[in-house]
Enzyme design. Structure first.
Site, short mmCIF file in Angstrom:
data_model
loop_
_atom_site.label_atom_id
_atom_site.label_comp_id
_atom_site.label_asym_id
_atom_site.label_seq_id
_atom_site.Cartn_x
_atom_site.Cartn_y
_atom_site.Cartn_z
N THR A 182 -7.00 -78.00 84.48
CA THR A 182 -7.25 -76.77 83.74
C THR A 182 -6.31 -75.66 84.23
O THR A 182 -5.89 -75.70 85.38
CB THR A 182 -8.72 -76.37 84.02
OG1 THR A 182 -9.54 -77.33 83.39
CG2 THR A 182 -9.08 -74.99 83.56
N ARG A 242 -18.33 -82.08 73.88
CA ARG A 242 -18.65 -81.57 75.24
C ARG A 242 -17.89 -80.26 75.50
O ARG A 242 -16.71 -80.15 75.22
CB ARG A 242 -18.26 -82.62 76.28
CG ARG A 242 -18.52 -82.19 77.74
CD ARG A 242 -17.30 -81.60 78.39
NE ARG A 242 -17.48 -81.34 79.82
CZ ARG A 242 -16.61 -80.69 80.58
NH1 ARG A 242 -15.48 -80.26 80.05
NH2 ARG A 242 -16.84 -80.49 81.85
N GLY A 245 -17.01 -77.43 78.52
CA GLY A 245 -17.06 -77.23 79.97
C GLY A 245 -17.34 -75.78 80.34
O GLY A 245 -17.81 -74.98 79.52
N ASP A 246 -17.02 -75.45 81.56
CA ASP A 246 -17.31 -74.11 82.07
C ASP A 246 -16.28 -73.07 81.65
O ASP A 246 -16.59 -71.88 81.60
CB ASP A 246 -17.36 -74.15 83.61
CG ASP A 246 -16.03 -74.64 84.20
OD1 ASP A 246 -15.51 -75.66 83.70
OD2 ASP A 246 -15.52 -74.01 85.15
N GLY A 272 -12.52 -77.28 87.91
CA GLY A 272 -13.30 -78.29 88.62
C GLY A 272 -14.27 -78.96 87.67
O GLY A 272 -14.11 -78.86 86.45
N1 ASP Z 1 -13.44 -77.11 84.50
C1 ASP Z 1 -12.88 -77.92 83.46
C2 ASP Z 1 -13.97 -78.50 82.62
O1 ASP Z 1 -14.96 -78.96 83.16
C3 ASP Z 1 -12.05 -79.04 83.97
C4 ASP Z 1 -11.02 -78.71 85.01
O2 ASP Z 1 -11.07 -77.66 85.62
O3 ASP Z 1 -10.12 -79.50 85.21
O4 ASP Z 1 -13.83 -78.50 81.43
#
Ligand code: ASP
Length: 303
Positions: A171, A199, A201-202, A223
């Protein structure tokens, strides 16, 4: 004093397996985004413009998991999430699960500036993009041979379950403090390889992967997103600084090494406070990252 920090994802490639040529490509990508964002601040631009510029450059670089080069869903498509937040009035904009917007961070910013909403997803977000005259691209634009290979190897092997995180993330994000002390944060991602379609993510969840509040701090996380959502990670860091008077270092350390560790999640984040102090910390093997300050400090690092 003005400063910017960027990340290209936590997790990184295990040190022993990172070929010099790959490392050069990651570093070049980080450098151009860092300098691009910093140049905005140098010209007297806002932190908001600086983080948007840095993240757009990282989205366009194929090595990072955002925009072109995004991780793929288990159906082999790219579904992108992004968010931006302006610490001045705590205004925010985000998009999730978009499949045709070349630079999701620009659409997130448009949501903040031109809609009455904070978060738009999927078809609704793309309808808004069309109304705003964004150029849409075929989903194929995002897909690189390397990401396809990653997906196939996950699907062949150990990590087919929805519950097991991939080892390589990537990311992208940026935080900045401009000469007027304004803070901003931006994050963009393709999410996790082999994720279930739909899905989220954060990264596009305000307070989880992205947060900024003037006078306190700006945060962009990377993460295993499910854990960052449950810990309301980015907001936790700002709240710990604002209400419990922790230093930025202490707040970041607590989040990553106490709270997330207890939950079983790992990752990293970059944060900056109103004085332009930068913290870049991770609980994974590495995190692609860079920082540049008006004092002259310039740093790019992976491990
Ligand atoms: N945080 C991101 C997610 O869960 C993935 C990443 O940071 O690589 O979508």
């Amino acid at each position: 004093m003005y400063a910017i920090a960027i990340h290209g994802g936590a997790g990184a490639v295990p040190r022993a397996t990172l070929a010099p040529e790959r490392e050069r490509s990651y570093r070049a990508g980080l450098e151009s985004a860092l300098d691009g964002g910093f140049a905005v601040l140098e010209r007297g631009g806002t932190s908001l413009d600086a983080v948007a510029t840095a993240v757009r450059l990282l989205e366009d670089h194929p090595a990072f998991n955002a925009g072109h080069g995004a991780a793929l869903t288990r159906d082999g498509a790219a579904e992108l999430d992004a968010a931006i937040m302006d610490g001045r009035q705590m205004r925010a904009g985000a998009v999730a699960s978009v499949r045709h917007v070349k630079n999701p961070i620009e659409l997130a910013r448009r949501v903040m500036e031109k809609s009455r909403h904070v978060l738009l997803v999927g078809a609704g977000a793309e309808e808004f993009a069309l109304e705003e005259q964004f150029v849409l691209v075929p989903n194929q634009y995002f897909r690189t041979a390397e990401r396809l290979e990653q997906l196939e190897s996950e699907q062949r092997g150990e990590r087919v379950s929805d519950l097991v995180p991939p080892s390589v993330q990537g990311t992208v994000g940026a935080v900045a403090c401009d000469a007027s002390g304004n803070l901003a944060a931006a994050t963009s991602t393709g999410g996790m390889t082999n994720k279930r379609p739909g899905r989220v993510g954060d990264s596009p969840i305000i307070g989880a992967g992205t947060y900024a509040k003037n006078g306190v701090c700006a945060v962009s996380a990377t993460g295993h997103g499910e854990y960052f959502i449950r810990a309301v990670a980015a907001h936790h860091v700002c709240a710990a600084v604002e209400y419990r008077k922790l230093t930025l270092e202490q707040a970041v350390h607590e989040l990553l090494h106490v709270i997330l560790r207890k939950l079983g999640g790992d990752g990293g984040l970059i944060a900056i406070d109103h004085a332009g102090r930068i913290v870049m910390e991770f609980s994974t093997e590495g995190m692609f990252r860079g920082a540049r300050e008006s004092t002259g400090r310039r740093e790019i690092a992976i491990y």
